[in-house]
Design a protein around this motif. Structure first.
Motif, PDB file in Angstrom:
ATOM      1  N   PRO A  22       8.034  -5.093  14.491  1.00 21.24           N
ATOM      2  CA  PRO A  22       7.109  -4.168  13.989  1.00 21.24           C
ATOM      3  C   PRO A  22       7.242  -4.214  12.380  1.00 21.24           C
ATOM      4  O   PRO A  22       8.227  -4.276  11.908  1.00 21.24           O
ATOM      5  CB  PRO A  22       7.900  -2.980  14.432  1.00 21.24           C
ATOM      6  N   LEU A  23       6.113  -4.249  11.816  1.00 22.00           N
ATOM      7  CA  LEU A  23       5.844  -4.069  10.515  1.00 22.00           C
ATOM      8  C   LEU A  23       6.443  -2.598   9.727  1.00 22.00           C
ATOM      9  O   LEU A  23       6.351  -1.584  10.266  1.00 22.00           O
ATOM     10  CB  LEU A  23       4.438  -4.201   9.962  1.00 22.00           C
ATOM     11  N   PRO A  24       7.543  -2.715   9.093  1.00 25.24           N
ATOM     12  CA  PRO A  24       8.034  -1.603   8.052  1.00 25.24           C
ATOM     13  C   PRO A  24       7.312  -0.580   7.554  1.00 25.24           C
ATOM     14  O   PRO A  24       6.130  -1.125   6.841  1.00 25.24           O
ATOM     15  CB  PRO A  24       9.215  -2.269   7.401  1.00 25.24           C
ATOM     16  N   VAL A  25       7.267   0.736   7.829  1.00 30.06           N
ATOM     17  CA  VAL A  25       6.796   1.634   7.006  1.00 30.06           C
ATOM     18  C   VAL A  25       7.912   2.563   6.412  1.00 30.06           C
ATOM     19  O   VAL A  25       8.453   3.144   6.943  1.00 30.06           O
ATOM     20  CB  VAL A  25       5.838   2.577   7.670  1.00 30.06           C
ATOM     21  N   ASP A  26       7.955   2.526   5.007  1.00 30.75           N
ATOM     22  CA  ASP A  26       8.903   3.301   4.287  1.00 30.75           C
ATOM     23  C   ASP A  26       8.423   4.799   3.991  1.00 30.75           C
ATOM     24  O   ASP A  26       7.259   4.598   3.285  1.00 30.75           O
ATOM     25  CB  ASP A  26       9.262   2.391   2.858  1.00 30.75           C
ATOM     26  N   VAL A  27       9.246   5.700   4.064  1.00 31.30           N
ATOM     27  CA  VAL A  27       8.682   6.842   3.810  1.00 31.30           C
ATOM     28  C   VAL A  27       9.656   7.809   2.987  1.00 31.30           C
ATOM     29  O   VAL A  27      10.877   7.611   3.177  1.00 31.30           O
ATOM     30  CB  VAL A  27       8.695   7.715   5.146  1.00 31.30           C
ATOM     31  N   SER A  28       9.028   8.484   2.051  1.00 30.00           N
ATOM     32  CA  SER A  28      10.145   9.368   1.199  1.00 30.00           C
ATOM     33  C   SER A  28       9.175  10.481   0.626  1.00 30.00           C
ATOM     34  O   SER A  28       8.145  10.545   0.729  1.00 30.00           O
ATOM     35  CB  SER A  28      10.421   8.476  -0.236  1.00 30.00           C
TER      36      SER A  28
END
Length: 284
Positions: free
Chosen positions: A133-139
């Motif tokens: 799964p391609l990462p999704v970074d959240v802040s």
């Protein structure tokens, strides 16, 4: 976030073409929403003073057979969902000049629209395998302690330090003006090429939906994502060197996932896995 707050909160999405938009994955989220729902243009920011036209060139188009020059500009959309909830979206090429003034103008429009939260979208090339799964970074609110990561991306506890694009500057200035902010960044395998990456767009759209408590119409994104994955897999069959590189990324990804699972169950075992992973990487 509670469902009641979801219904009250007014959200502006922002995505910018260029350095912050690998494979157009971020701006394609906005284009997808505009195409799938009732949408209308409500504001613009003029290109004058913000762009180097040798970088962001004007385009020649033909309208009813007559030539017309289309200059780069910022467009704000109002998007109405079937539930009646409205979202606003900002899409533009990343400006070349006067970023602070550009962001002040953007935030002035957000204030006029009574926006509560600004969600910036970005995509970047990274060392990640397309077979995972391609990462999704959240802040949230530029708070590194609140940073989370989907899909097994490597998360640096110290946070990112280095060059930034206009989404990060907009986030920072928005926070200073008391807007709530959220930043979503998708990672894309650097070996996959520069063509559109519908898998990253789909992952961003799904994570955006979870952040806002919404279920978006995905249209044909999943089918296109499957085609993209098949195309990239075909590249591996043409190059043993590339296949070996992807297998290395898979092993690294799987070890990181195992370390995360162990950390949640047994901190001592997690420390051992981290040491083993570091030894593995040093010996490559």
């Amino acid at each position: 976030m509670s469902e009641e707050r979801d219904q009250r909160e007014c959200v502006l999405l922002a995505a910018f073409e260029g350095w912050n938009d690998a494979c157009q994955a971020a701006t394609n989220v906005v284009r997808h929403l505009v195409s799938r729902y009732e949408s209308r243009e409500i504001r613009h920011i003029s290109c004058d003073g913000y762009y180097d036209y040798q970088v962001s060139r004007p385009m020649l188009c033909r309208v009813t057979g007559r030539p017309r020059i289309i200059w780069p500009q910022t467009t704000f959309y109002e998007i109405t969902l079937p539930t009646g909830r409205r979202l606003y979206a900002q899409i533009a090429p990343e400006p070349n000049y006067r970023w602070r003034e550009y962001c002040r103008q953007s935030l002035h429009i957000a204030d006029e629209l009574d926006v509560d939260r600004i969600v910036t979208l970005g995509s970047m090339f990274a060392d990640c395998p397309h077979t995972r799964p391609l990462p999704v970074d959240v802040s949230h609110d530029l708070d590194e302690a609140g940073r989370s990561c989907d899909c097994g991306a490597n998360d640096d506890e110290g946070g990112y330090s280095g060059p930034v694009g206009i989404p990060t500057v907009l986030d920072d200035m928005a926070r200073e003006q008391s807007f709530a902010t959220t930043s979503l960044w998708a990672s894309i395998p650097q070996y996959s090429g520069n063509d559109d990456c519908p898998q990253a767009t789909l992952n961003l759209l799904r994570r955006l939906g979870r952040e806002l408590g919404l279920g978006f119409d995905e249209g044909d994104l999943e089918a296109r994502a499957n085609e993209w994955n098949a195309k990239v897999t075909m590249l591996l069959r043409c190059s043993d060197q590339l296949a070996d590189y992807v297998h290395h990324l898979e092993r690294e990804w799987d070890r990181a996932q195992e370390a995360r699972r162990a950390a949640s169950e047994n901190p001592r075992q997690a420390e051992q896995l981290v040491r083993e992973t570091e030894d593995f990487l040093r010996n490559l």
